[in-house]
Design an enzyme around this catalytic site. Structure first.
Site, short mmCIF file in Angstrom:
data_model
loop_
_atom_site.label_atom_id
_atom_site.label_comp_id
_atom_site.label_asym_id
_atom_site.label_seq_id
_atom_site.Cartn_x
_atom_site.Cartn_y
_atom_site.Cartn_z
N GLU A 102 0.93 -1.07 0.31
CA GLU A 102 -0.22 -0.42 0.14
C GLU A 102 0.99 1.30 0.24
O GLU A 102 2.14 1.03 0.38
CB GLU A 102 -1.25 -0.21 1.15
CG GLU A 102 -2.21 -0.01 1.35
CD GLU A 102 -2.94 0.97 0.17
OE1 GLU A 102 -2.97 2.10 -0.59
OE2 GLU A 102 -4.23 0.89 0.37
N ASP A 106 -3.61 5.42 6.34
CA ASP A 106 -4.12 6.43 6.63
C ASP A 106 -6.03 6.32 8.01
O ASP A 106 -5.13 5.43 9.63
CB ASP A 106 -5.12 7.13 5.91
CG ASP A 106 -5.47 8.77 6.82
OD1 ASP A 106 -4.70 9.19 7.47
OD2 ASP A 106 -6.26 9.58 6.24
N GLY A 108 -7.23 3.63 7.79
CA GLY A 108 -6.87 1.86 8.03
C GLY A 108 -8.80 1.34 7.16
O GLY A 108 -8.39 0.02 8.09
P1 IMP Z 1 -7.63 5.11 4.79
O1 IMP Z 1 -8.18 6.38 5.68
O2 IMP Z 1 -6.52 4.23 5.51
O3 IMP Z 1 -8.39 4.14 4.37
O4 IMP Z 1 -6.85 5.77 3.44
C1 IMP Z 1 -7.71 6.04 2.00
C2 IMP Z 1 -6.74 7.00 1.16
O5 IMP Z 1 -6.90 7.70 1.23
C3 IMP Z 1 -5.27 5.77 1.15
O6 IMP Z 1 -5.08 4.91 0.41
C4 IMP Z 1 -4.95 7.26 0.03
O7 IMP Z 1 -5.38 6.41 -1.26
C5 IMP Z 1 -5.80 8.48 1.05
N1 IMP Z 1 -4.88 8.89 1.14
C6 IMP Z 1 -5.04 9.04 2.99
N2 IMP Z 1 -3.99 10.02 3.19
C7 IMP Z 1 -3.53 10.62 2.42
C8 IMP Z 1 -2.34 11.83 2.12
O8 IMP Z 1 -1.90 12.45 3.57
N3 IMP Z 1 -2.13 12.19 0.50
C9 IMP Z 1 -2.53 11.50 -0.71
N4 IMP Z 1 -3.56 10.59 -0.01
C10 IMP Z 1 -3.77 10.21 0.83
MG MG Z 2 -4.63 4.09 -2.34
#
Ligand code: IMP
Ligand code: MG
Length: 179
Positions: A102, A106, A108
């Site tokens: 990945e 962020d 998760g």
């Molecule tokens: P999650 O919140 O862990 O589900 O992350 C979701 C998606 O948000 C990640 O796969 C990234 O594509 C995007 N993302 C989260 N944080 C960032 C950041 O700081 N910059 C760019 N994309 C982000």
């Molecule tokens: Mg992503």
């Protein structure tokens, strides 16, 4: 480049390309030690992890399978709301040792969806290798096993990560400027 503008926002250099490549090589070494005698199938989550996956794979010196998948969320026809699916999973993962690659973990939520969907196919094992991890934003069930950099809860771009589809091609990581 010390600064970059993407759309309406300004970003400044956060982690240089040199630092990134050193860290990615270290991660590959760790994986090779941990998976001695095991065959690995790397599953790279598109789009964000394309650059990380490429550099990581160049540092894996043994045979390994690599495949690319996408997570899609669509509205189901029933009242259940959103349904998640993995697109592009062509090879069977049953009884294989999977490493999910990945760009960033962020909250998760995304990685939780991926792990749940993959577990349905009964792999031998699954671990998570992420370029970036934001521990202070994390509220998921699957803590990443291999982490390039733990970063604060800031918005970053570059090295595969985008801001509204721009910035993915930058070879260093940039953080959003506050002004
Ligand atoms: P999650 O919140 O862990 O589900 O992350 C979701 C998606 O948000 C990640 O796969 C990234 O594509 C995007 N993302 C989260 N944080 C960032 C950041 O700081 N910059 C760019 N994309 C982000
Ligand atoms: Mg992503």
């Amino acid at each position: 480049m010390k600064e970059v503008q993407l759309h309406d926002k300004h970003f400044e250099l956060f982690i240089s390309s040199e630092e990134i490549l050193t860290k990615v090589a270290d991660l590959a070494k760790k994986i090779e030690v941990d998976y001695q005698g095991k065959e690995i199938l790397f599953l790279s989550i598109l789009n964000g992890s394309f650059m990380f996956t490429s550099d990581l794979m160049k540092n894996i010196t043994r045979q390994a399978e690599i495949s690319f998948i996408k997570v899609s969320s669509y509205s189901g026809t029933s009242t259940t709301g959103r349904v998640d699916e993995l697109i592009g999973l062509a090879t069977s993962i049953t009884d294989k040792h999977i490493i999910v690659v990945e760009d960033i973990v962020d909250t998760g939520i995304t990685i939780d969806k991926v792990i749940t969907l993959l577990n349905a196919s009964n792999p031998a094992s699954i671990s998570i290798c992420t370029f970036l991890y934001k521990p202070s934003a994390f509220k998921g069930n699957n803590i990443p096993d291999y982490v390039g950099f733990e970063i604060p809860n800031k918005f970053v771009v570059g090295y595969g990560l985008d801001y509204n589809q721009l910035g993915r091609n930058l070879d260093s990581l940039y953080e959003l400027k506050n002004n």
